[in-house]
Design a protein around this motif. Structure first.
Motif, PDB file in Angstrom:
ATOM      1  N   ILE A  79       0.695  -1.461   0.197  1.00  0.00           N
ATOM      2  CA  ILE A  79       0.529  -0.250   0.174  1.00  0.00           C
ATOM      3  C   ILE A  79       0.955   1.164  -0.191  1.00  0.00           C
ATOM      4  CG2 ILE A  79      -1.818   0.869   1.320  1.00  0.00           C
ATOM      5  CD1 ILE A  79      -2.466  -1.301   2.334  1.00  0.00           C
ATOM      6  N   GLY A  80       0.216   2.013  -1.223  1.00  0.00           N
ATOM      7  CA  GLY A  80       1.235   3.464  -1.325  1.00  0.00           C
ATOM      8  C   GLY A  80       0.815   4.613  -0.437  1.00  0.00           C
ATOM      9  N   SER A  81       1.817   5.492   0.710  1.00  0.00           N
ATOM     10  CA  SER A  81       0.783   6.996   1.033  1.00  0.00           C
ATOM     11  C   SER A  81       0.900   7.423  -0.239  1.00  0.00           C
ATOM     12  CB  SER A  81       1.089   6.631   2.150  1.00  0.00           C
ATOM     13  OG  SER A  81       0.703   8.046   2.959  1.00  0.00           O
ATOM     14  N   SER A  82      -0.396   8.790   0.086  1.00  0.00           N
ATOM     15  CA  SER A  82      -0.416   9.523  -1.435  1.00  0.00           C
ATOM     16  C   SER A  82      -1.092  10.556  -0.840  1.00  0.00           C
ATOM     17  CB  SER A  82      -0.980   9.309  -2.682  1.00  0.00           C
ATOM     18  OG  SER A  82      -0.769  10.541  -3.628  1.00  0.00           O
ATOM     19  N   ALA A  83      -0.541  11.932  -1.063  1.00  0.00           N
ATOM     20  CA  ALA A  83      -1.707  13.496  -0.433  1.00  0.00           C
ATOM     21  C   ALA A  83      -1.760  13.893  -1.385  1.00  0.00           C
ATOM     22  CB  ALA A  83      -0.338  14.317   0.179  1.00  0.00           C
ATOM     23  N   LYS A 111       2.196 -11.272   3.666  1.00  0.00           N
ATOM     24  CA  LYS A 111       3.772  -9.765   4.847  1.00  0.00           C
ATOM     25  C   LYS A 111       3.147  -8.808   3.951  1.00  0.00           C
ATOM     26  CE  LYS A 111       7.282  -8.350   6.208  1.00  0.00           C
ATOM     27  NZ  LYS A 111       7.978  -8.029   7.619  1.00  0.00           N
ATOM     28  N   VAL A 112       2.625  -7.635   4.468  1.00  0.00           N
ATOM     29  CA  VAL A 112       2.155  -6.466   4.003  1.00  0.00           C
ATOM     30  C   VAL A 112       3.506  -5.202   4.072  1.00  0.00           C
ATOM     31  CG1 VAL A 112       0.541  -5.027   4.268  1.00  0.00           C
ATOM     32  CG2 VAL A 112       0.216  -7.160   4.550  1.00  0.00           C
ATOM     33  N   ALA A 113       3.294  -4.503   3.184  1.00  0.00           N
ATOM     34  CA  ALA A 113       4.181  -3.152   3.042  1.00  0.00           C
ATOM     35  C   ALA A 113       3.104  -1.927   2.952  1.00  0.00           C
ATOM     36  CB  ALA A 113       5.632  -3.275   2.409  1.00  0.00           C
ATOM     37  N   ILE A 114       3.188  -0.978   3.665  1.00  0.00           N
ATOM     38  CA  ILE A 114       3.167   0.122   4.006  1.00  0.00           C
ATOM     39  C   ILE A 114       4.012   1.606   3.252  1.00  0.00           C
ATOM     40  CG2 ILE A 114       1.528   2.616   4.202  1.00  0.00           C
ATOM     41  CD1 ILE A 114       0.111   0.132   6.181  1.00  0.00           C
ATOM     42  N   HIS A 130       4.316   0.237  -7.886  1.00  0.00           N
ATOM     43  CA  HIS A 130       4.911  -1.281  -7.420  1.00  0.00           C
ATOM     44  C   HIS A 130       3.815  -1.337  -5.950  1.00  0.00           C
ATOM     45  CE1 HIS A 130       9.094  -1.721  -9.088  1.00  0.00           C
ATOM     46  NE2 HIS A 130       8.881  -0.369  -8.792  1.00  0.00           N
ATOM     47  N   CYS A 131       2.667  -0.412  -6.049  1.00  0.00           N
ATOM     48  CA  CYS A 131       1.675  -0.899  -4.530  1.00  0.00           C
ATOM     49  C   CYS A 131       0.374  -1.020  -5.923  1.00  0.00           C
ATOM     50  CB  CYS A 131       1.586   0.556  -4.320  1.00  0.00           C
ATOM     51  SG  CYS A 131       3.106   1.043  -4.073  1.00  0.00           S
ATOM     52  N   HIS A 132      -0.197  -2.562  -4.788  1.00  0.00           N
ATOM     53  CA  HIS A 132      -1.379  -2.707  -4.988  1.00  0.00           C
ATOM     54  C   HIS A 132      -2.088  -1.492  -5.017  1.00  0.00           C
ATOM     55  CE1 HIS A 132       0.993  -6.682  -4.191  1.00  0.00           C
ATOM     56  NE2 HIS A 132       0.295  -6.878  -5.011  1.00  0.00           N
ATOM     57  N   ALA A 133      -2.408  -0.830  -3.690  1.00  0.00           N
ATOM     58  CA  ALA A 133      -2.971   0.298  -3.697  1.00  0.00           C
ATOM     59  C   ALA A 133      -2.596   1.492  -2.858  1.00  0.00           C
ATOM     60  CB  ALA A 133      -4.772  -0.527  -3.225  1.00  0.00           C
ATOM     61  N   LEU A 134      -3.574   2.570  -2.996  1.00  0.00           N
ATOM     62  CA  LEU A 134      -2.995   3.918  -2.553  1.00  0.00           C
ATOM     63  C   LEU A 134      -4.041   4.101  -1.166  1.00  0.00           C
ATOM     64  CD1 LEU A 134      -2.660   6.107  -5.361  1.00  0.00           C
ATOM     65  CD2 LEU A 134      -1.241   4.182  -4.089  1.00  0.00           C
ATOM     66  N   VAL A 135      -3.058   4.478   0.119  1.00  0.00           N
ATOM     67  CA  VAL A 135      -4.210   5.480   1.453  1.00  0.00           C
ATOM     68  C   VAL A 135      -4.016   6.981   1.135  1.00  0.00           C
ATOM     69  CG1 VAL A 135      -2.120   4.727   2.499  1.00  0.00           C
ATOM     70  CG2 VAL A 135      -4.302   4.638   3.529  1.00  0.00           C
ATOM     71  N   HIS A 136      -5.249   7.124   1.312  1.00  0.00           N
ATOM     72  CA  HIS A 136      -5.558   8.647   1.609  1.00  0.00           C
ATOM     73  C   HIS A 136      -5.584   9.607   2.784  1.00  0.00           C
ATOM     74  CE1 HIS A 136      -5.796  12.879  -0.013  1.00  0.00           C
ATOM     75  NE2 HIS A 136      -6.850  12.904   0.447  1.00  0.00           N
ATOM     76  N   ALA A 150       3.891  11.974  11.410  1.00  0.00           N
ATOM     77  CA  ALA A 150       2.314  11.752  11.782  1.00  0.00           C
ATOM     78  C   ALA A 150       1.592  11.226  10.845  1.00  0.00           C
ATOM     79  CB  ALA A 150       1.696  13.407  11.934  1.00  0.00           C
ATOM     80  N   ALA A 151       2.121  10.948   9.910  1.00  0.00           N
ATOM     81  CA  ALA A 151       0.982   9.683   8.763  1.00  0.00           C
ATOM     82  C   ALA A 151       1.289   8.654   9.187  1.00  0.00           C
ATOM     83  CB  ALA A 151       1.047  10.113   7.004  1.00  0.00           C
ATOM     84  N   VAL A 152       2.744   8.560   8.944  1.00  0.00           N
ATOM     85  CA  VAL A 152       2.864   6.979  10.197  1.00  0.00           C
ATOM     86  C   VAL A 152       2.253   7.019  11.201  1.00  0.00           C
ATOM     87  CG1 VAL A 152       5.247   5.703  10.612  1.00  0.00           C
ATOM     88  CG2 VAL A 152       5.187   6.844   8.849  1.00  0.00           C
ATOM     89  N   GLN A 153       1.742   7.772  12.345  1.00  0.00           N
ATOM     90  CA  GLN A 153       1.354   7.425  13.547  1.00  0.00           C
ATOM     91  C   GLN A 153      -0.074   6.985  13.288  1.00  0.00           C
ATOM     92  OE1 GLN A 153       2.194   8.200  17.018  1.00  0.00           O
ATOM     93  NE2 GLN A 153       1.645   6.679  16.894  1.00  0.00           N
ATOM     94  N   ILE A 154      -0.918   7.951  12.271  1.00  0.00           N
ATOM     95  CA  ILE A 154      -1.975   7.122  12.063  1.00  0.00           C
ATOM     96  C   ILE A 154      -2.429   6.304  11.224  1.00  0.00           C
ATOM     97  CG2 ILE A 154      -4.004   7.920  10.643  1.00  0.00           C
ATOM     98  CD1 ILE A 154      -2.956  10.771  10.568  1.00  0.00           C
TER      99      ILE A 154
END
Length: 250
Positions: A79-83, A111-114, A130-136, A150-154
């Protein structure tokens, strides 16, 4: 096994050492320990240690890597983090809460990666492939983005809460398979094989590729094939290549 032991946090080219320390602390408070750093500008500095504040073990065990694919070789779901919520090619996207639920569905069997990108520019389109989905994480008043720590914490909080919650009968968890999913490394080898084959059979024009390979990555990312299924697909590609060269023989 603690389910969250199968979750890793990947930070790409982090420029501020304090953000690495703060992210390590965020992970430690949520019971997540696998930190992977791709080409950080500075890592082992006094500021990193100070802001880690008790998470020195996370820093000591952190893996330093020279590329994102190398950091993801053993991962099955990424999962990729995207603003940015809008991109040239839409990608499956979820909220932080949904991200926690999806991660929990896959642990501990997978095994899951963010993945978190650079402070200023985030992840490139090539890295998001390389990501299956994005988290926003949406911001109030259209503010551009959160501080990366802060994003990592959430995200870590949502993953921890989901791992402690009872299964919801209305949820549709990922079915447990009797065979392993293909790792990111296996999928990268498959995509290289697929691209080579499509060029050889003249389906893909390398001079004008458009978004074809990106669309193929998105397609197979939704499927998340097993290793044996990838082997079948690569066998088919090899057969196509062999038939092509047979037709060229005199």
């Amino acid at each position: 096994m603690n389910k969250l032991d199968q979750l890793c946090i990947v930070m790409v080219e982090t420029s501020h050492p304090g953000n690495i320390g703060s992210a390590a602390r965020a992970m430690k408070t949520m019971g997540i320990h696998d930190l992977r750093l791709v080409k950080p500008t500075r890592f082992n500095s006094p500021e990193t240690r100070a802001l880690a504040s008790g998470a020195d073990d996370i820093l000591e065990q952190a893996k330093l890597l020279d590329s994102l694919p190398t950091a993801l070789t053993d991962c099955h779901y990424i999962i990729g983090s995207s603003a940015r919520s809008e991109r040239s090619l839409p990608w499956p996207q979820m909220t932080a809460r949904t991200c926690g639920l999806r991660v929990n569905e896959r642990l501990p069997e997978q095994k899951v990666a963010i993945v978190f990108g650079r402070e200023r520019s985030g992840l490139s389109n090539e890295e998001l492939e390389h990501c299956h989905a994005l988290v926003h994480i949406p911001m109030a008043f259209d503010f551009f983005s959160l501080n990366i720590a802060a994003a990592v914490q959430i995200i870590c909080y949502e993953c921890m809460m989901a791992s402690h919650s009872a299964p919801n009968q209305h949820e549709h968890p990922t079915p447990t398979l009797n065979e392993p999913l293909a790792t990111a490394e296996a999928m990268e080898n498959f995509f290289q094989h697929l691209e080579t084959t499509m060029i050889e059979v003249r389906y893909l024009d390398p001079a004008n590729p458009r978004l074809l390979m990106r669309r193929m990555r998105r397609l197979f990312g939704r499927i998340t094939p097993t290793q044996s299924e990838v082997n079948i697909l690569r066998g088919m590609l090899s057969a196509f290549q062999g038939r092509k060269f047979q037709h060229r023989s005199p």
